[in-house]
Design a protein around this motif. Sequence first.
Motif, PDB file in Angstrom:
ATOM      1  N   THR A 473       0.827  -1.221   0.000  1.00 51.69           N
ATOM      2  CA  THR A 473       0.000   0.000   0.000  1.00 51.69           C
ATOM      3  C   THR A 473       0.858   1.267   0.000  1.00 51.69           C
ATOM      4  N   PHE A 474       2.077   1.161  -0.487  1.00 51.65           N
ATOM      5  CA  PHE A 474       3.014   2.286  -0.444  1.00 51.65           C
ATOM      6  C   PHE A 474       2.430   3.543  -1.087  1.00 51.65           C
ATOM      7  N   ARG A 475       1.905   3.420  -2.309  1.00 49.92           N
ATOM      8  CA  ARG A 475       1.391   4.596  -3.016  1.00 49.92           C
ATOM      9  C   ARG A 475       0.180   5.193  -2.286  1.00 49.92           C
ATOM     10  N   LYS A 476      -0.644   4.360  -1.710  1.00 50.79           N
ATOM     11  CA  LYS A 476      -1.812   4.848  -0.965  1.00 50.79           C
ATOM     12  C   LYS A 476      -1.350   5.691   0.238  1.00 50.79           C
ATOM     13  N   HIS A 477      -0.382   5.189   0.997  1.00 49.20           N
ATOM     14  CA  HIS A 477       0.133   5.942   2.134  1.00 49.20           C
ATOM     15  C   HIS A 477       0.857   7.213   1.668  1.00 49.20           C
ATOM     16  N   LEU A 478       1.494   7.130   0.518  1.00 45.81           N
ATOM     17  CA  LEU A 478       2.208   8.288  -0.022  1.00 45.81           C
ATOM     18  C   LEU A 478       1.228   9.427  -0.312  1.00 45.81           C
ATOM     19  N   GLU A 480      -1.833   9.809   1.012  1.00 39.09           N
ATOM     20  CA  GLU A 480      -2.568  10.246   2.201  1.00 39.09           C
ATOM     21  C   GLU A 480      -1.687  11.002   3.194  1.00 39.09           C
ATOM     22  N   ALA A 481      -0.443  10.569   3.369  1.00 36.73           N
ATOM     23  CA  ALA A 481       0.421  11.173   4.387  1.00 36.73           C
ATOM     24  C   ALA A 481       1.133  12.424   3.900  1.00 36.73           C
TER      25      ALA A 481
END
Length: 530
Positions: A473-478, A480-481
């Motif tokens: 989920t790297f891109r998702k966290h990128l 959102e954060a």
Amino acid sequence: MSSASTVPASPPRPSGSNPVLSAVPDVAREPSTRLLVGLLLAAALLPRLLLMPFNENFYGDAVARMELAERWLRDPHLITSYGDGAYQFGPLHLYLVAFALELVPDKALAGRLVSLFFGVLAVVPLFSLTRRVFGWRSGVWAGLAFSVWGMHLQMSTTAASESLSLFLMLSVFALIARGLDENRLGPLFGAAVVLNLACATRYDAWLFIPLLAVALFLWGDDRIAGATRAVSFGLLCLPFPLLWMQGNELAHGDPFYPIRAVEQFHSDWVRDGIARVGAWRYRLENLGFWPGVALLTLSPGVALLGMVGMKRMWKAQPEVRWLVLSAVVPTAYFTFRAAVLMDFQPLGRFTVTEVALLLPFVVPGFEACVGQSGAGVRRAVAGLCAVLAVAVPLALGLYTFRADGGLHDSLRPVSPTSTNPVPVMQVARFLKDEVAAKGGAAILDEDPSYLDLQLAFFSALPDERLARVRWATFRKHLREAQPEYLVRFENGALMKDPGAKLEGRTLTLDDVAYEELDGFSAPLHVYRRR
């Protein structure tokens, strides 16, 4: 005990009265057992307490275990398989660490307190075992040697599972010794129950089910009694292994799925080891691995006396052969796999149970070496061994403490001190003080040596403020954060990402530019968004 629980074997002896040899009289009145145990607990606790402020979670997958326990705590359930939250680890240790997290929310401390508790408590079954087979003096000296055992000092002060596992295994051996000494099945049943718990902690405990069952069958001259002991013990050892295999069969189609996952790690380690030193040197190193770890971590004096004692007691006291076999057979099995088959990579933590079983034999070994000598020689040998028992782990701990590279890295896994690489902790402190404390977020590269796990753990950044390349989920966290900081490892996975580009001191990720900051050391590089 009722007659139904008594095995018709050799006449029972009074507890703790077994002589080591005629040359080792244990005729002095035994002090209070409670007093002896209390003193040994204090002796074990003191050096471990001294190390607690300095040691860090590093080896033994300590950080991974903490993260899995934390996940389980968010969704408590019965773990039934590899994919149900335990992965390649045994579930019991994760439950206990999760319980500790409920009491002590500090992730860096909670798991270590579990290890400290069981690490100190392990001196009790060790004393009980040794006292029963060789007398109380042997038990005291075994406990004192245990209190300064270098490798165990590390394992008692970090959140790995070896401390718990060794406590359980020593309890198994102590209960078996009691059952054989008192000629009762009850303690053997207790040993089987505890061995289930050990099997739920580490997979190397599984080997002791058939080994101890065979040893119980061979003990004494009455084969019918031996068969009763062996079958009863063996059957009572099976509940956890069978349930765990069924869970993995249902979840993954393979009852031994976790073990095969572990075997894959070993396959990779063996390949890397051979590539590094060559096949023949690899074989030779593994051939001497178990005795080498014993000599280095127990100290040469204690280890050699234990080895001599094992050899002497094999002939002089046949009723303790089961205990000798409990150390020798696993050592021989894993050494054969490592040095001959080359499908197993020994690590220091894999030797813990077998090395610990040298301790009950230290006094018999001492008597075998100097039993007929004068008082001066006996005092000199005992003094030298005592000094080495303290000096060797002390020197090793100082040598590896916050020192990186070369021999430091090779010796640190069995050293009393456990510290992360200095560059990693430097970045971790920066992330904790400048990012986590201020509500910021960061991107973490994936390191092939798993140092990104250490960095994430010590950074104190919550998952929602981390974008980790390791995660699917790297891109998702990128998104959102919106991280302001980025940490790159040399040879890390980030630069294999098609969206990443490095030009001098500028790293661009998904069209967002990050500029490198000064003050950090390879293999880590820290960047801040422009």
